[in-house]
Design a protein around this motif. Structure first.
Motif, PDB file in Angstrom:
ATOM      1  N   ARG A  37     -24.291  65.429  71.110  1.00 50.51           N
ATOM      2  CA  ARG A  37     -25.163  64.260  71.178  1.00 50.51           C
ATOM      3  C   ARG A  37     -24.851  63.477  72.447  1.00 50.51           C
ATOM      4  NH1 ARG A  37     -22.767  60.733  66.076  1.00 50.51           N
ATOM      5  NH2 ARG A  37     -20.732  60.175  67.006  1.00 50.51           N
ATOM      6  N   VAL A  92     -29.524  61.366  71.478  1.00 47.45           N
ATOM      7  CA  VAL A  92     -30.284  62.617  71.471  1.00 47.45           C
ATOM      8  C   VAL A  92     -29.314  63.719  71.060  1.00 47.45           C
ATOM      9  CG1 VAL A  92     -31.637  64.265  72.808  1.00 47.45           C
ATOM     10  CG2 VAL A  92     -31.836  61.795  73.274  1.00 47.45           C
ATOM     11  N   TYR A  94     -28.415  67.705  70.472  1.00 43.99           N
ATOM     12  CA  TYR A  94     -28.723  69.029  71.014  1.00 43.99           C
ATOM     13  C   TYR A  94     -27.947  70.090  70.253  1.00 43.99           C
ATOM     14  CZ  TYR A  94     -30.112  66.262  75.121  1.00 43.99           C
ATOM     15  OH  TYR A  94     -30.693  65.350  75.972  1.00 43.99           O
ATOM     16  N   GLY A 125     -33.289  69.075  72.533  1.00 46.33           N
ATOM     17  CA  GLY A 125     -32.842  67.806  71.994  1.00 46.33           C
ATOM     18  C   GLY A 125     -33.832  67.159  71.055  1.00 46.33           C
ATOM     19  N   THR A 126     -33.308  66.368  70.126  1.00 45.56           N
ATOM     20  CA  THR A 126     -34.123  65.598  69.209  1.00 45.56           C
ATOM     21  C   THR A 126     -33.481  64.213  69.063  1.00 45.56           C
ATOM     22  OG1 THR A 126     -35.161  65.576  67.012  1.00 45.56           O
ATOM     23  CG2 THR A 126     -32.925  66.459  67.135  1.00 45.56           C
ATOM     24  N   GLN A 127     -34.314  63.180  69.081  1.00 51.14           N
ATOM     25  CA  GLN A 127     -33.811  61.818  69.085  1.00 51.14           C
ATOM     26  C   GLN A 127     -33.486  61.361  67.672  1.00 51.14           C
ATOM     27  OE1 GLN A 127     -33.345  59.490  71.760  1.00 51.14           O
ATOM     28  NE2 GLN A 127     -32.375  58.289  70.126  1.00 51.14           N
TER      29      GLN A 127
END
Length: 132
Positions: A37, A92, A94, A125-127
């Motif tokens: 992250r 974010v 990953y 990535g995702t928030q």
């Protein structure tokens, strides 16, 4: 091979999210999925790692007892269940896949010190945002 992360979102303190890391066109059986992250203005942090061969896991202290890594080897999907989320978890997230050839033991904690370019596959990535 395509690596897709999903499951991020906005959640209140104490809430839960489950992140997914799905690999399509991936046919290896022995690999590690590492979760990282990065928060704005902060260095990237390794969070957790799981090895597909035996399900062995590693967590950094800040997430122990709150995060759980798992994997569905048949579907080639890894998950990071995040409970009791805190604002400091905002980042974010990953995932990266490291393939092992020839078996052997691996110290999972060392995988979290690798750079993205050292992974065979690395997600976009995702928030995750945790509000109080």
């Amino acid at each position: 091979v395509q690596l897709v992360e999903s499951g991020g979102g906005l959640v209140q303190t104490g809430g839960s999210l489950r992140l997914s890391c799905a690999a399509s066109g991936f046919n290896f059986d022995d690999y590690a999925v590492a979760w990282f992250r990065q928060a704005p203005g902060k260095e990237r942090e390794g969070v957790s790692c799981i090895r597909s061969r035996d399900g062995a896991t590693y967590y950094v202290d800040s997430v122990k007892g709150r995060f759980t890594a798992s994997s569905d080897n048949a579907k080639k999907v890894a998950y990071l269940q995040m409970n009791n989320l805190k604002p400091d978890d905002t980042a974010v997230y990953y995932c990266g896949i490291l393939i092992f050839f020839g078996g052997g033991d691996v110290i999972l904690s060392t995988i979290l010190r690798r750079f993205p370019a050292e992974f065979d596959y690395y997600g976009q990535g995702t928030q995750v945002t945790v509000v109080s």
